[in-house]
Design a protein around this motif. Structure first.
Motif, mmCIF file in Angstrom:
data_model
loop_
_atom_site.group_PDB
_atom_site.id
_atom_site.type_symbol
_atom_site.label_atom_id
_atom_site.label_comp_id
_atom_site.label_asym_id
_atom_site.label_seq_id
_atom_site.Cartn_x
_atom_site.Cartn_y
_atom_site.Cartn_z
ATOM 1 N N MET A 1 -4.222 2.560 0.738
ATOM 2 C CA MET A 1 -2.920 2.336 0.110
ATOM 3 C C MET A 1 -3.078 1.867 -1.334
ATOM 4 N N PHE A 2 -4.071 1.026 -1.577
ATOM 5 C CA PHE A 2 -4.338 0.552 -2.926
ATOM 6 C C PHE A 2 -4.666 1.720 -3.854
ATOM 7 N N LEU A 3 -5.499 2.628 -3.388
ATOM 8 C CA LEU A 3 -5.826 3.803 -4.193
ATOM 9 C C LEU A 3 -4.584 4.671 -4.413
ATOM 10 N N TYR A 4 -3.814 4.862 -3.367
ATOM 11 C CA TYR A 4 -2.616 5.705 -3.465
ATOM 12 C C TYR A 4 -1.634 5.141 -4.488
ATOM 13 N N ARG A 5 -1.457 3.830 -4.494
ATOM 14 C CA ARG A 5 -0.495 3.213 -5.396
ATOM 15 C C ARG A 5 -1.028 3.095 -6.821
ATOM 16 N N ASN A 6 -2.291 3.393 -7.010
ATOM 17 C CA ASN A 6 -2.872 3.347 -8.353
ATOM 18 C C ASN A 6 -3.430 4.716 -8.764
ATOM 19 N N SER B 1 -0.979 11.129 -0.449
ATOM 20 C CA SER B 1 0.161 10.715 0.375
ATOM 21 C C SER B 1 -0.096 9.310 0.886
ATOM 22 N N SER B 2 0.988 8.621 1.184
ATOM 23 C CA SER B 2 0.873 7.239 1.629
ATOM 24 C C SER B 2 0.212 7.174 3.000
ATOM 25 N N PRO B 3 -0.861 6.380 3.146
ATOM 26 C CA PRO B 3 -1.526 6.259 4.445
ATOM 27 C C PRO B 3 -0.585 5.689 5.499
ATOM 28 N N GLN B 4 -0.730 6.137 6.715
ATOM 29 C CA GLN B 4 0.095 5.660 7.819
ATOM 30 C C GLN B 4 -0.539 4.411 8.396
ATOM 31 N N LYS B 5 0.161 3.296 8.254
ATOM 32 C CA LYS B 5 -0.387 2.046 8.763
ATOM 33 C C LYS B 5 -0.256 1.971 10.270
ATOM 34 N N ARG B 6 -1.290 1.396 10.873
ATOM 35 C CA ARG B 6 -1.215 1.116 12.301
ATOM 36 C C ARG B 6 -0.289 -0.058 12.524
ATOM 37 N N GLY B 7 0.349 -0.094 13.671
ATOM 38 C CA GLY B 7 1.196 -1.232 14.005
ATOM 39 C C GLY B 7 0.370 -2.486 14.162
ATOM 40 N N SER B 8 0.799 -3.569 13.584
ATOM 41 C CA SER B 8 0.063 -4.819 13.697
ATOM 42 C C SER B 8 0.324 -5.447 15.049
ATOM 43 N N SER B 9 -0.553 -6.364 15.428
ATOM 44 C CA SER B 9 -0.406 -7.031 16.717
ATOM 45 C C SER B 9 0.875 -7.841 16.778
ATOM 46 N N ASP B 10 1.411 -8.235 15.608
ATOM 47 C CA ASP B 10 2.630 -9.035 15.585
ATOM 48 C C ASP B 10 3.849 -8.242 16.018
ATOM 49 N N SER B 11 3.740 -6.899 16.050
ATOM 50 C CA SER B 11 4.891 -6.092 16.405
ATOM 51 C C SER B 11 5.326 -6.328 17.843
#
Length: 219
Positions: free
Chosen positions: A128-133, A148-158
């Motif tokens: 994501m850092f590379l994508y945004r820069n 393209s924006s990487p698809q984040k995995r759902g965090s355990s907090d979800s």
């Protein structure tokens, strides 16, 4: 210098330090930068680390990184001269603002981003850092960044959508730690750049000493 760099990165204290801080959920990315990232470190060099924190946890993250580095005996102090194998914690971003600001978009920073090596990477934060820069590609067109924006995995907090009480407590701690750290920083502040989402701790801006072409801004 490749051998020296490998020895630095295989240092037991550094590896233990990275393993410990990786356990903290607010630490999303730890990136290796500087000479070590380019396999060009000398024996006397320190180890530059770039940290991305979870949203609204940049000051908590910074304190965790500093205290842990101190406990392992690898924290570089502000006026320390012998910095061999010490970690230099000079750059922190909040994940909600990981774009390098316009006034820092030059050849030198672009090169640093290209050479950055992720040591800890959670939820595709590095990608994501590379994508945004992607502005880096305007300076170095042969470099390939995510398109393209990487698809984040759902965090355990979800699994726990209702955490307002805990969030309020953590927000209070974050604001408290921010006030304490800002008080200490302002006692010795020079050219550091401090915003709500980015912390650039470079008392002597190395960019000022570079040739003009390296400091050239992106138009």
């Amino acid at each position: 210098k490749i051998k020296t760099t490998k020895e630095k990165l295989n240092n037991f204290r550094l590896k233990s330090y990275l393993k410990v801080i990786s356990m903290f959920p607010q630490i999303k990315l730890v990136g290796l930068s500087g000479s070590a990232a380019m396999n060009n470190a000398s024996n006397k060099d320190d180890i530059d680390l770039f940290i991305i924190a979870s949203t609204n946890r940049i000051w908590t993250t910074r304190l965790v990184c500093l205290i842990t580095a101190t406990l392992f005996g690898i924290k570089r102090s502000r006026l320390e001269k012998n910095v061999s194998d010490k970690v230099c914690l000079n750059l922190f971003f909040d994940e909600k603002n990981i774009e390098v600001p316009d006034f820092k978009r030059n050849y030198y920073i672009a090169h640093e981003i290209i050479q950055l090596k992720p040591l800890i990477n959670k939820d595709y934060t590095y990608e994501m850092f590379l994508y945004r820069n992607r502005w880096v590609c305007d300076i170095f067109p042969n470099v390939e960044f995510p398109t393209s924006s990487p698809q984040k995995r759902g965090s355990s907090d979800s699994r726990f959508p209702i955490r307002s009480g805990m969030t309020l407590i953590l927000d209070f701690i974050e604001n408290f730690l921010k006030k304490i750290q800002l008080y200490l920083i302002n006692k010795h502040k020079t050219k550091e750049i401090i915003t709500d989402t980015q912390l650039w701790f470079f008392p002597e801006d190395f960019e000022d000493k570079l040739p003009e072409f390296a400091r050239k801004k992106l138009n």
